[in-house]
Scaffold this active site. Sequence first.
Site, PDB file in Angstrom:
ATOM      1  N   ASP A  13       0.814  -1.216   0.000  1.00  0.00           N
ATOM      2  CA  ASP A  13       0.000   0.000   0.000  1.00  0.00           C
ATOM      3  C   ASP A  13       0.848   1.267   0.000  1.00  0.00           C
ATOM      4  O   ASP A  13       0.470   2.284   0.589  1.00  0.00           O
ATOM      5  CB  ASP A  13      -0.977   0.006   1.192  1.00  0.00           C
ATOM      6  CG  ASP A  13      -1.697  -1.313   1.320  1.00  0.00           C
ATOM      7  OD1 ASP A  13      -2.308  -1.726   0.327  1.00  0.00           O
ATOM      8  OD2 ASP A  13      -1.626  -1.945   2.389  1.00  0.00           O
ATOM      9  N   LYS A  16       2.229   2.184  -5.126  1.00  0.00           N
ATOM     10  CA  LYS A  16       3.003   1.747  -6.306  1.00  0.00           C
ATOM     11  C   LYS A  16       2.244   2.075  -7.584  1.00  0.00           C
ATOM     12  O   LYS A  16       2.842   2.411  -8.594  1.00  0.00           O
ATOM     13  CB  LYS A  16       3.221   0.229  -6.272  1.00  0.00           C
ATOM     14  CG  LYS A  16       4.136  -0.245  -5.190  1.00  0.00           C
ATOM     15  CD  LYS A  16       4.288  -1.747  -5.242  1.00  0.00           C
ATOM     16  CE  LYS A  16       3.045  -2.517  -4.847  1.00  0.00           C
ATOM     17  NZ  LYS A  16       2.641  -2.410  -3.445  1.00  0.00           N
ATOM     18  N   GLY A  40      -4.333  -4.833  -4.834  1.00  0.00           N
ATOM     19  CA  GLY A  40      -5.476  -4.037  -5.287  1.00  0.00           C
ATOM     20  C   GLY A  40      -5.100  -2.589  -5.368  1.00  0.00           C
ATOM     21  O   GLY A  40      -4.450  -2.075  -4.475  1.00  0.00           O
ATOM     22  N   HIS A  41      -5.444  -1.963  -6.457  1.00  0.00           N
ATOM     23  CA  HIS A  41      -5.297  -0.523  -6.479  1.00  0.00           C
ATOM     24  C   HIS A  41      -6.433   0.125  -7.250  1.00  0.00           C
ATOM     25  O   HIS A  41      -7.009  -0.471  -8.156  1.00  0.00           O
ATOM     26  CB  HIS A  41      -3.922  -0.076  -6.988  1.00  0.00           C
ATOM     27  CG  HIS A  41      -3.527  -0.676  -8.281  1.00  0.00           C
ATOM     28  ND1 HIS A  41      -2.653  -1.737  -8.361  1.00  0.00           N
ATOM     29  CD2 HIS A  41      -3.898  -0.389  -9.523  1.00  0.00           C
ATOM     30  CE1 HIS A  41      -2.509  -2.059  -9.619  1.00  0.00           C
ATOM     31  NE2 HIS A  41      -3.247  -1.268 -10.352  1.00  0.00           N
ATOM     32  N   GLN A 223       2.186  -6.454  -3.615  1.00  0.00           N
ATOM     33  CA  GLN A 223       2.527  -6.569  -2.190  1.00  0.00           C
ATOM     34  C   GLN A 223       3.842  -5.812  -1.942  1.00  0.00           C
ATOM     35  O   GLN A 223       4.077  -4.814  -2.600  1.00  0.00           O
ATOM     36  CB  GLN A 223       2.611  -8.020  -1.712  1.00  0.00           C
ATOM     37  CG  GLN A 223       1.267  -8.695  -1.568  1.00  0.00           C
ATOM     38  CD  GLN A 223       0.749  -9.193  -2.887  1.00  0.00           C
ATOM     39  OE1 GLN A 223       1.465  -9.831  -3.641  1.00  0.00           O
ATOM     40  NE2 GLN A 223      -0.489  -8.906  -3.186  1.00  0.00           N
TER      41      GLN A 223
HETATM   42  P1  IMP Z   1      -2.317 -13.128   1.647  1.00  0.00           P
HETATM   43  O1  IMP Z   1      -1.378 -12.529   0.660  1.00  0.00           O
HETATM   44  O2  IMP Z   1      -3.751 -12.913   1.298  1.00  0.00           O
HETATM   45  O3  IMP Z   1      -1.978 -14.557   1.940  1.00  0.00           O
HETATM   46  O4  IMP Z   1      -2.113 -12.351   3.045  1.00  0.00           O
HETATM   47  C1  IMP Z   1      -0.917 -12.466   3.791  1.00  0.00           C
HETATM   48  C2  IMP Z   1      -0.542 -11.147   4.426  1.00  0.00           C
HETATM   49  O5  IMP Z   1      -0.172 -10.227   3.417  1.00  0.00           O
HETATM   50  C3  IMP Z   1      -1.696 -10.469   5.201  1.00  0.00           C
HETATM   51  O6  IMP Z   1      -1.135  -9.783   6.318  1.00  0.00           O
HETATM   52  C4  IMP Z   1      -2.237  -9.467   4.211  1.00  0.00           C
HETATM   53  O7  IMP Z   1      -2.872  -8.389   4.855  1.00  0.00           O
HETATM   54  C5  IMP Z   1      -0.960  -9.046   3.512  1.00  0.00           C
HETATM   55  N1  IMP Z   1      -1.191  -8.556   2.147  1.00  0.00           N
HETATM   56  C6  IMP Z   1      -1.398  -9.303   1.042  1.00  0.00           C
HETATM   57  N2  IMP Z   1      -1.547  -8.522  -0.035  1.00  0.00           N
HETATM   58  C7  IMP Z   1      -1.405  -7.262   0.375  1.00  0.00           C
HETATM   59  C8  IMP Z   1      -1.421  -6.005  -0.299  1.00  0.00           C
HETATM   60  O8  IMP Z   1      -1.577  -5.905  -1.535  1.00  0.00           O
HETATM   61  N3  IMP Z   1      -1.226  -4.909   0.493  1.00  0.00           N
HETATM   62  C9  IMP Z   1      -1.007  -4.995   1.835  1.00  0.00           C
HETATM   63  N4  IMP Z   1      -0.977  -6.144   2.496  1.00  0.00           N
HETATM   64  C10 IMP Z   1      -1.179  -7.278   1.789  1.00  0.00           C
END
Ligand code: IMP
Length: 428
Positions: A13, A16, A40-41, A223
């Site tokens: 977040d 990017k 997500g953006h 991420q």
């Molecule tokens: P997962 O990627 O859904 O398995 O989540 C694993 C961890 O990564 C969790 O703490 C999510 O909140 C975090 N996370 C996954 N994708 C994002 C993102 O795009 N932005 C911020 N945190 C993320």
Amino acid sequence: MAVVAVVGAQWGDEGKGQVIDVLAEKARIVARYQGGSNAGHTVVNQLGHFRLHLVPSGIFHPETICIIGNGVVVDPAVLLQEIEALQQHHIDTSRLYVSDRAHVVLPYHLVLDRLADEARGEQRIGTTGRGIGPAYEDKVARIGLRMGDLLDADLLREKLRFLVEYKNKILACLYNAPPFSFAELYDTYRRYGERLAPHITDTFAMIHAAIRRGDNILLEGAQATLLDLDFGTYPYVTASSPTVGGACTGLGIGPRLITRAIGVFKAYYTRVGSGPFPTELTDATGDLIRERGREYGTTTGRPRRCGWFDAVLARYAVQLNGLDGFALNALSVLDPLPVVKICTAYRYGDQVLDLPPASLSVLSQCVPIYEELPGWQEPIGHIRRYGDLPANARRFVERIAELINCRLDMLAVGLKREQVITLHPAFD
Ligand code: IMP
């Protein structure tokens, strides 16, 4: 020719999307290399208001080719929804390609993601519930379904028959959860394959042809560094490698082909979900940052935890990614503050640490050592030249660059494209 990798350098977040949107203007190809619809953006432009999870934001530039690489896990339902939303706004999606080697996210991955995280109890990760971890688990277990498999009805039937039976056993035995119907899944995914067929291709060959032609290529990380499976705050991480290294395996390019690596930071830190966060602010300053920075998740709507800029974690991200430069976003969020702080090191017992420890129990006992700088206390959103920033804002930014040993390439004073100040252009 330049191959520029852009990665999130914090916990995600960092904005990017805005940096990529600016850089995509000069890129022939924009390629995603890891993660899935957990990213997500929101993109707001003259064409409309879009929420993208899988499609690279390069799609808004009519000449740009967008690639979803082999390292991404693709939920075809989400991808088709995004393609439809773009088409409704008359955006040409024929320039979107998905690797035939990318793995497929299936509905049981989403269910297992939620059930497994609930089962962790106090240790729950707080995943996005998009099935990302379970889809990568299948990839590593060598039972995953790949996008190319959707194009071969017989192969799909054979693989899916085994998978549905196998997953149903896990669902029933471990979680007492209802089964999935093979016939329904097969029918749905076969139709997804038919609809996505024009987009599914060997993206490896496409990228290497572009490199030979000397095209500008932008590698879009999703991420962020501190969520990296190996180097993030394990186990509170995602299941992929969002670092620059991940771009090599997630697209099939050698490290020497990447000509520049840019890390994206915000002027403060945020985190969604669980896990240690040494500079977290649980006071009114944290609330002010959350409200001014609109720090609520794009994918889940969850409020983000907010804290001061952590130069220990940032220095680590610079080294881990081999960053040549960094972009600093959301500086204007700090406008009203009389004092701004940067964590320069951690105190752990009688030791002073300038890099984060691997152990989460050690990290959670680390106490930030702060340097306090005077705030600028004036709005900066209208400023378009670095030299016009208030002296205290420049001092804050330059102190960060010094502490993390990295060059400032771009600075954003707001969310609009024209609010990005470029000091060192990534593409010629
Ligand atoms: P997962 O990627 O859904 O398995 O989540 C694993 C961890 O990564 C969790 O703490 C999510 O909140 C975090 N996370 C996954 N994708 C994002 C993102 O795009 N932005 C911020 N945190 C993320």
